[in-house]
Scaffold this motif. Structure first.
Motif, PDB file in Angstrom:
ATOM      1  N   ASN A  38      47.257  36.377 162.264  1.00  0.00           N
ATOM      2  CA  ASN A  38      46.457  36.207 161.042  1.00  0.00           C
ATOM      3  C   ASN A  38      45.056  35.673 161.342  1.00  0.00           C
ATOM      4  N   ASP A  39      44.874  35.116 162.540  1.00  0.00           N
ATOM      5  CA  ASP A  39      43.560  34.564 162.898  1.00  0.00           C
ATOM      6  C   ASP A  39      42.574  35.645 163.333  1.00  0.00           C
ATOM      7  N   TYR A  40      43.063  36.902 163.423  1.00  0.00           N
ATOM      8  CA  TYR A  40      42.191  37.996 163.879  1.00  0.00           C
ATOM      9  C   TYR A  40      41.987  38.965 162.719  1.00  0.00           C
ATOM     10  N   SER A  41      40.955  38.673 161.971  1.00  0.00           N
ATOM     11  CA  SER A  41      40.719  39.456 160.751  1.00  0.00           C
ATOM     12  C   SER A  41      40.109  40.816 161.100  1.00  0.00           C
ATOM     13  N   VAL A  42      40.768  41.864 160.660  1.00  0.00           N
ATOM     14  CA  VAL A  42      40.241  43.226 160.849  1.00  0.00           C
ATOM     15  C   VAL A  42      40.475  44.015 159.560  1.00  0.00           C
ATOM     16  N   PRO A  43      39.566  44.928 159.225  1.00  0.00           N
ATOM     17  CA  PRO A  43      39.823  45.778 158.057  1.00  0.00           C
ATOM     18  C   PRO A  43      40.901  46.810 158.375  1.00  0.00           C
ATOM     19  N   MET A  44      41.324  47.541 157.372  1.00  0.00           N
ATOM     20  CA  MET A  44      42.276  48.634 157.617  1.00  0.00           C
ATOM     21  C   MET A  44      41.591  49.688 158.474  1.00  0.00           C
ATOM     22  N   ALA A  56      35.789  46.082 165.664  1.00  0.00           N
ATOM     23  CA  ALA A  56      36.120  44.974 164.758  1.00  0.00           C
ATOM     24  C   ALA A  56      36.111  43.663 165.543  1.00  0.00           C
ATOM     25  N   GLU A  57      35.435  42.670 164.993  1.00  0.00           N
ATOM     26  CA  GLU A  57      35.308  41.377 165.704  1.00  0.00           C
ATOM     27  C   GLU A  57      36.652  40.735 165.995  1.00  0.00           C
ATOM     28  N   GLN A  61      38.132  39.520 169.637  1.00  0.00           N
ATOM     29  CA  GLN A  61      38.611  38.164 169.913  1.00  0.00           C
ATOM     30  C   GLN A  61      40.055  38.178 170.421  1.00  0.00           C
ATOM     31  N   PHE A  62      40.869  39.043 169.808  1.00  0.00           N
ATOM     32  CA  PHE A  62      42.278  39.178 170.236  1.00  0.00           C
ATOM     33  C   PHE A  62      42.326  39.575 171.714  1.00  0.00           C
ATOM     34  N   LEU A  63      41.535  40.568 172.103  1.00  0.00           N
ATOM     35  CA  LEU A  63      41.494  41.002 173.505  1.00  0.00           C
ATOM     36  C   LEU A  63      40.986  39.889 174.417  1.00  0.00           C
ATOM     37  N   ALA A  64      39.996  39.151 173.936  1.00  0.00           N
ATOM     38  CA  ALA A  64      39.442  38.055 174.746  1.00  0.00           C
ATOM     39  C   ALA A  64      40.492  36.969 174.947  1.00  0.00           C
ATOM     40  N   ASP A  65      41.285  36.694 173.916  1.00  0.00           N
ATOM     41  CA  ASP A  65      42.322  35.665 174.046  1.00  0.00           C
ATOM     42  C   ASP A  65      43.444  36.136 174.978  1.00  0.00           C
ATOM     43  N   TYR A  87      50.243  44.128 162.356  1.00  0.00           N
ATOM     44  CA  TYR A  87      50.115  44.141 163.821  1.00  0.00           C
ATOM     45  C   TYR A  87      49.647  45.503 164.304  1.00  0.00           C
ATOM     46  N   LYS A  88      50.199  46.557 163.739  1.00  0.00           N
ATOM     47  CA  LYS A  88      49.796  47.912 164.159  1.00  0.00           C
ATOM     48  C   LYS A  88      48.303  48.109 163.943  1.00  0.00           C
ATOM     49  N   ASN A  89      47.823  47.563 162.845  1.00  0.00           N
ATOM     50  CA  ASN A  89      46.399  47.707 162.521  1.00  0.00           C
ATOM     51  C   ASN A  89      45.524  46.960 163.539  1.00  0.00           C
TER      52      ASN A  89
END
Ligand SMILES: Cc1cc2nc3c(=O)[nH]c(=O)nc-3n(C[C@H](O)[C@H](O)[C@H](O)COP(=O)(O)O)c2cc1C
Length: 174
Positions: A38-44, A56-57, A61-65, A87-89
């Motif tokens: 939930n901490d990785y906000s992305v649009p559909m 998408a930012e 960030q998810f990849l960086a983490d 998650y799929k999104n």
């Protein structure tokens, strides 16, 4: 060893997040970081949206983490036999930045559900596609009937056989 763990679920009471957290804690001496998707906000995701915003930012960030990890523990929630849509999104956005989402790291894949199936269908799908996404899967474990096999007060698996299976699985990350 730095382990990044997360549940592939956007539920605030995710049993998969609880399981991933427990499993990562079974690696002695490891430093564990638990992510919440939930901490990785992305649009559909759509290709139109991608043309509009580029990357998408939240996915960056998810990849960086994940990049910070020496090893990764994921526990997959199952929605109608597959990844939950949230998650799929996030995964789709991340895969467009770097198809090797798991960045060739050693991973343990887990899955659980309240029912006797233990989310085996999504676990099989995730495991089958892992090589395409840079996941070096060392072990995978499905935990059936989660609420019968986990104690929330101690945040631990209570079934000794399952606990042993998880401990042996995460030991392969070292
Ligand atoms: C839309 C939806 C579909 C589901 N489909 C499945 C399923 O295919 N198999 C299963 O074992 N559980 C299924 N469940 C139940 C989930 O396993 C249960 O909600 C579980 O708590 C999800 O994991 P989480 O708590 O980590 O999000 C479904 C739940 C929802 C809301």
């Amino acid at each position: 060893m730095r382990i990044v763990a997360f549940g592939a679920s956007n539920s605030s009471t995710s049993i998969n997040k609880a399981l991933a957290t427990y499993a990562a804690s079974q690696v002695e001496g490891a430093q564990v970081q638990v992510l919440d998707i939930n901490d990785y906000s992305v649009p559909m995701f759509s290709e139109d949206k991608e043309k509009e915003i580029g990357q998408a930012e939240g996915a960056q960030q998810f990849l960086a983490d994940l990049a910070e990890a020496d090893a990764i523990v994921v526990s997959y929630a199952e929605h109608n036999g597959y990844y939950p849509a949230a998650y799929k999104n996030l995964f789709d956005w991340a895969s467009r930045i770097n198809r090797s989402v798991f960045q060739d790291k050693p991973v343990v894949y887990l899955a659980t559900s309240p029912g006797p199936g233990g989310a085996q269908t999504v676990l099989a799908a995730a495991t089958a596609s892992a090589p395409y996404f840079g996941a070096d899967v060392k072990a995978s474990v499905s935990v059936p009937s989660f609420y019968d096999n986990f104690d929330f007060e101690t945040a631990a698996v209570t079934n000794q056989e399952i606990a042993d299976e998880i401990k042996a699985a995460v030991a392969k990350l070292a």
